[in-house]
Scaffold this motif. Structure first.
Motif, PDB file in Angstrom:
ATOM      1  N   GLU A  47       0.607  -1.192  -0.073  1.00 32.44           N
ATOM      2  CA  GLU A  47       0.092   0.002  -0.057  1.00 32.44           C
ATOM      3  C   GLU A  47       0.904   1.184  -0.115  1.00 32.44           C
ATOM      4  OE1 GLU A  47      -4.104  -1.419   2.030  1.00 32.44           O
ATOM      5  OE2 GLU A  47      -2.163  -0.905   3.407  1.00 32.44           O
ATOM      6  N   TRP A  48       1.990   1.199   0.696  1.00 31.52           N
ATOM      7  CA  TRP A  48       2.917   2.389   0.626  1.00 31.52           C
ATOM      8  C   TRP A  48       3.316   2.655  -0.816  1.00 31.52           C
ATOM      9  CZ3 TRP A  48       4.397   6.425   3.392  1.00 31.52           C
ATOM     10  CH2 TRP A  48       4.245   6.551   4.827  1.00 31.52           C
ATOM     11  N   LEU A  49       3.846   1.369  -1.431  1.00 31.19           N
ATOM     12  CA  LEU A  49       4.307   1.575  -2.586  1.00 31.19           C
ATOM     13  C   LEU A  49       3.315   2.211  -3.907  1.00 31.19           C
ATOM     14  CD1 LEU A  49       6.382  -1.778  -3.095  1.00 31.19           C
ATOM     15  CD2 LEU A  49       7.217   0.792  -2.892  1.00 31.19           C
ATOM     16  N   ALA A  50       1.981   1.774  -3.568  1.00 32.26           N
ATOM     17  CA  ALA A  50       0.763   2.269  -4.394  1.00 32.26           C
ATOM     18  C   ALA A  50       0.736   3.618  -4.299  1.00 32.26           C
ATOM     19  CB  ALA A  50      -0.397   1.325  -4.079  1.00 32.26           C
ATOM     20  N   ALA A  51       0.719   3.989  -3.042  1.00 31.68           N
ATOM     21  CA  ALA A  51       0.641   5.556  -2.606  1.00 31.68           C
ATOM     22  C   ALA A  51       1.523   6.174  -3.303  1.00 31.68           C
ATOM     23  CB  ALA A  51       0.654   5.722  -1.104  1.00 31.68           C
ATOM     24  N   PHE A  52       2.713   5.772  -3.095  1.00 27.26           N
ATOM     25  CA  PHE A  52       3.907   6.507  -3.811  1.00 27.26           C
ATOM     26  C   PHE A  52       3.681   6.573  -5.473  1.00 27.26           C
ATOM     27  CE2 PHE A  52       8.197   6.689  -5.901  1.00 27.26           C
ATOM     28  CZ  PHE A  52       8.582   7.965  -5.334  1.00 27.26           C
ATOM     29  N   GLY A  53       3.321   5.476  -5.950  1.00 27.85           N
ATOM     30  CA  GLY A  53       3.051   5.693  -7.293  1.00 27.85           C
ATOM     31  C   GLY A  53       1.965   6.458  -7.722  1.00 27.85           C
ATOM     32  N   LEU A  54       0.805   6.473  -6.906  1.00 22.33           N
ATOM     33  CA  LEU A  54      -0.459   7.597  -7.352  1.00 22.33           C
ATOM     34  C   LEU A  54       0.163   8.626  -6.982  1.00 22.33           C
ATOM     35  CD1 LEU A  54      -3.449   8.194  -7.536  1.00 22.33           C
ATOM     36  CD2 LEU A  54      -3.489   7.895  -5.040  1.00 22.33           C
ATOM     37  N   LEU A  55       0.860   9.161  -6.223  1.00 20.99           N
ATOM     38  CA  LEU A  55       1.316  10.677  -5.995  1.00 20.99           C
ATOM     39  C   LEU A  55       2.230  10.946  -7.164  1.00 20.99           C
ATOM     40  CD1 LEU A  55       2.592  10.587  -2.397  1.00 20.99           C
ATOM     41  CD2 LEU A  55       0.633  11.829  -3.216  1.00 20.99           C
ATOM     42  N   THR A  56       3.340  10.063  -7.688  1.00 19.03           N
ATOM     43  CA  THR A  56       4.085  10.291  -8.803  1.00 19.03           C
ATOM     44  C   THR A  56       3.246  10.475 -10.069  1.00 19.03           C
ATOM     45  OG1 THR A  56       5.841   8.826  -7.834  1.00 19.03           O
ATOM     46  CG2 THR A  56       6.103   9.639 -10.133  1.00 19.03           C
ATOM     47  N   LEU A  57       2.314   9.544 -10.211  1.00 18.04           N
ATOM     48  CA  LEU A  57       1.419   9.615 -11.538  1.00 18.04           C
ATOM     49  C   LEU A  57       0.677  10.909 -11.504  1.00 18.04           C
ATOM     50  CD1 LEU A  57       0.679   8.232 -14.050  1.00 18.04           C
ATOM     51  CD2 LEU A  57      -1.213   6.988 -12.638  1.00 18.04           C
ATOM     52  N   PHE A  58       0.081  11.151 -10.258  1.00 13.78           N
ATOM     53  CA  PHE A  58      -0.793  12.500 -10.152  1.00 13.78           C
ATOM     54  C   PHE A  58      -0.184  13.746 -10.422  1.00 13.78           C
ATOM     55  CE2 PHE A  58      -3.590  15.756  -8.125  1.00 13.78           C
ATOM     56  CZ  PHE A  58      -5.003  15.110  -8.497  1.00 13.78           C
ATOM     57  N   ALA A  59       1.405  13.998  -9.932  1.00 14.30           N
ATOM     58  CA  ALA A  59       2.418  14.782 -10.184  1.00 14.30           C
ATOM     59  C   ALA A  59       2.628  14.757 -11.909  1.00 14.30           C
ATOM     60  CB  ALA A  59       3.202  14.620  -9.425  1.00 14.30           C
ATOM     61  N   LEU A  60       2.765  13.692 -12.316  1.00 14.61           N
ATOM     62  CA  LEU A  60       2.930  13.662 -13.764  1.00 14.61           C
ATOM     63  C   LEU A  60       1.796  14.330 -14.620  1.00 14.61           C
ATOM     64  CD1 LEU A  60       4.834  12.963 -16.077  1.00 14.61           C
ATOM     65  CD2 LEU A  60       3.662  10.868 -16.257  1.00 14.61           C
ATOM     66  N   ALA A  61       0.715  13.954 -14.236  1.00 17.17           N
ATOM     67  CA  ALA A  61      -0.552  14.311 -14.994  1.00 17.17           C
ATOM     68  C   ALA A  61      -0.799  15.828 -14.805  1.00 17.17           C
ATOM     69  CB  ALA A  61      -1.883  13.654 -14.529  1.00 17.17           C
ATOM     70  N   LEU A  62      -0.593  16.477 -13.568  1.00 19.23           N
ATOM     71  CA  LEU A  62      -0.914  17.900 -13.346  1.00 19.23           C
ATOM     72  C   LEU A  62       0.296  18.799 -14.031  1.00 19.23           C
ATOM     73  CD1 LEU A  62      -2.301  18.300  -9.763  1.00 19.23           C
ATOM     74  CD2 LEU A  62      -3.497  17.860 -11.778  1.00 19.23           C
ATOM     75  N   THR A  63       1.489  18.423 -13.876  1.00 19.47           N
ATOM     76  CA  THR A  63       2.460  18.821 -14.721  1.00 19.47           C
ATOM     77  C   THR A  63       2.264  19.029 -16.139  1.00 19.47           C
ATOM     78  OG1 THR A  63       4.350  17.878 -12.923  1.00 19.47           O
ATOM     79  CG2 THR A  63       5.003  18.635 -15.141  1.00 19.47           C
ATOM     80  N   TRP A  64       2.013  17.952 -16.972  1.00 16.67           N
ATOM     81  CA  TRP A  64       1.571  18.234 -18.187  1.00 16.67           C
ATOM     82  C   TRP A  64       0.525  19.256 -18.431  1.00 16.67           C
ATOM     83  CZ3 TRP A  64       4.503  17.709 -22.018  1.00 16.67           C
ATOM     84  CH2 TRP A  64       5.401  16.562 -22.194  1.00 16.67           C
ATOM     85  N   ILE A  65      -0.732  19.343 -17.541  1.00 18.50           N
ATOM     86  CA  ILE A  65      -1.610  20.296 -17.712  1.00 18.50           C
ATOM     87  C   ILE A  65      -0.704  21.616 -17.417  1.00 18.50           C
ATOM     88  CG2 ILE A  65      -3.592  21.443 -16.606  1.00 18.50           C
ATOM     89  CD1 ILE A  65      -4.352  18.836 -18.169  1.00 18.50           C
ATOM     90  N   ALA A  66       0.237  21.918 -16.267  1.00 24.90           N
ATOM     91  CA  ALA A  66       0.630  23.068 -15.979  1.00 24.90           C
ATOM     92  C   ALA A  66       1.788  23.519 -17.126  1.00 24.90           C
ATOM     93  CB  ALA A  66       1.294  23.043 -14.816  1.00 24.90           C
ATOM     94  N   VAL A  67       2.259  22.584 -17.750  1.00 19.82           N
ATOM     95  CA  VAL A  67       3.045  22.919 -18.955  1.00 19.82           C
ATOM     96  C   VAL A  67       2.420  23.655 -20.129  1.00 19.82           C
ATOM     97  CG1 VAL A  67       4.680  22.249 -20.708  1.00 19.82           C
ATOM     98  CG2 VAL A  67       5.012  21.275 -18.450  1.00 19.82           C
ATOM     99  N   GLY A  68       1.135  22.877 -20.453  1.00 21.93           N
ATOM    100  CA  GLY A  68       0.279  23.556 -21.398  1.00 21.93           C
ATOM    101  C   GLY A  68      -0.198  25.048 -21.021  1.00 21.93           C
TER     102      GLY A  68
END
Length: 262
Positions: free
Chosen positions: A147-168
């Protein structure tokens, strides 16, 4: 060297460039990081007992710490990506992008550098806010290693998604101030999600606003993973939101970058 090797070399150079900017100009990052930290301290030490009782628990501040920290971790990501939008807008308006286009570097390395650098900043910011949460009483003793690994994966994936929106957002903004304003929904949406109170405790007319947005399922999923509780369908919704935002943000950023090159 192969084209892939060149792309990796140029992208790593751009990542280092963006990280150096953060080190040399830390004021924006610190300002964006202070917002979730101050909200965490405010809601825990000023409103903690009342909020805990109001959401159906006992008047115990420690219970509210466990509830509010996951939401503020995701809010930290939203705030950090505002700095990315501003950084991209500054590059576009100050002429450095035009200079890069005259050089023999991989075309996409500029955007990759911003995205990877921003995700690394998001991870570091989350760790710092998480450390503050632990210092004031947050514990994740019921979560498993998976669950800790899944939480870290979720945070990283969410950061990646919002970063692309921010770059746009940064690419289509005429200046840094406009980029900062355009990116404000990334820190405003967590305020009207389940970060501070459950959706069920909100007025009936407001519940759809809080429920049908990307932050709420991501927060509920992260909360379940860190506390070892059920996440229900929120996990799939959070994953779907991340993938949709990442794809749309990437297409938007690439299209805006290509238009600016003409």
């Amino acid at each position: 060297m192969s084209s892939l090797t060149l792309a990796l070399r140029d992208s790593s150079t751009m990542v280092r460039r963006n990280l150096l900017h953060v080190r040399r100009y830390p004021s924006m990052t610190l300002n964006l990081l202070l917002t979730p930290v101050m909200l965490l301290l405010l809601f825990v030490y000023v409103f903690g007992d009342v909020m805990s009782a109001g959401i159906g628990g006992s008047a115990d501040r420690s219970a509210y710490v466990a509830y509010v920290v996951p939401g503020l971790l995701l809010m930290t990501i939203g705030g950090t990506t505002i700095g990315t939008a501003v950084s991209v807008a500054m590059d576009m308006t100050e002429g450095i992008i035009a200079r890069f286009r005259t050089m023999a570097i991989h075309r996409g390395s500029v955007l990759v550098g911003h995205v990877v650098g921003s995700v690394l900043q998001c991870v570091l910011s989350v760790l710092l806010v998480g450390a503050v949460g632990v210092a004031i009483g947050f514990r994740s003793t019921d979560a498993t290693v998976l669950e800790w690994l899944a939480a870290f994966g979720l945070l990283t994936l969410f950061a990646l998604a919002l970063t692309w929106i921010a770059v746009g957002m940064g690419l289509v903004s005429p200046n840094a101030e406009a980029a900062s304003n355009n990116a404000m929904p990334l820190i405003f949406l967590p305020l009207i999600s389940s970060t501070f109170v459950p959706v069920d405790a909100m007025p009936g007319w407001f519940q759809p606003v809080a429920e049908y947005q990307p932050f709420t399922p991501a927060i509920e999923t992260l909360r379940g993973l860190l506390l070892g509780t059920e996440i229900g369908h929120n996990g799939w919704l959070a994953l779907a939101w991340c993938l949709v935002l990442a794809v749309l943000g990437h297409r938007w950023a690439k299209s805006a970058y290509d238009r600016a090159a003409k």
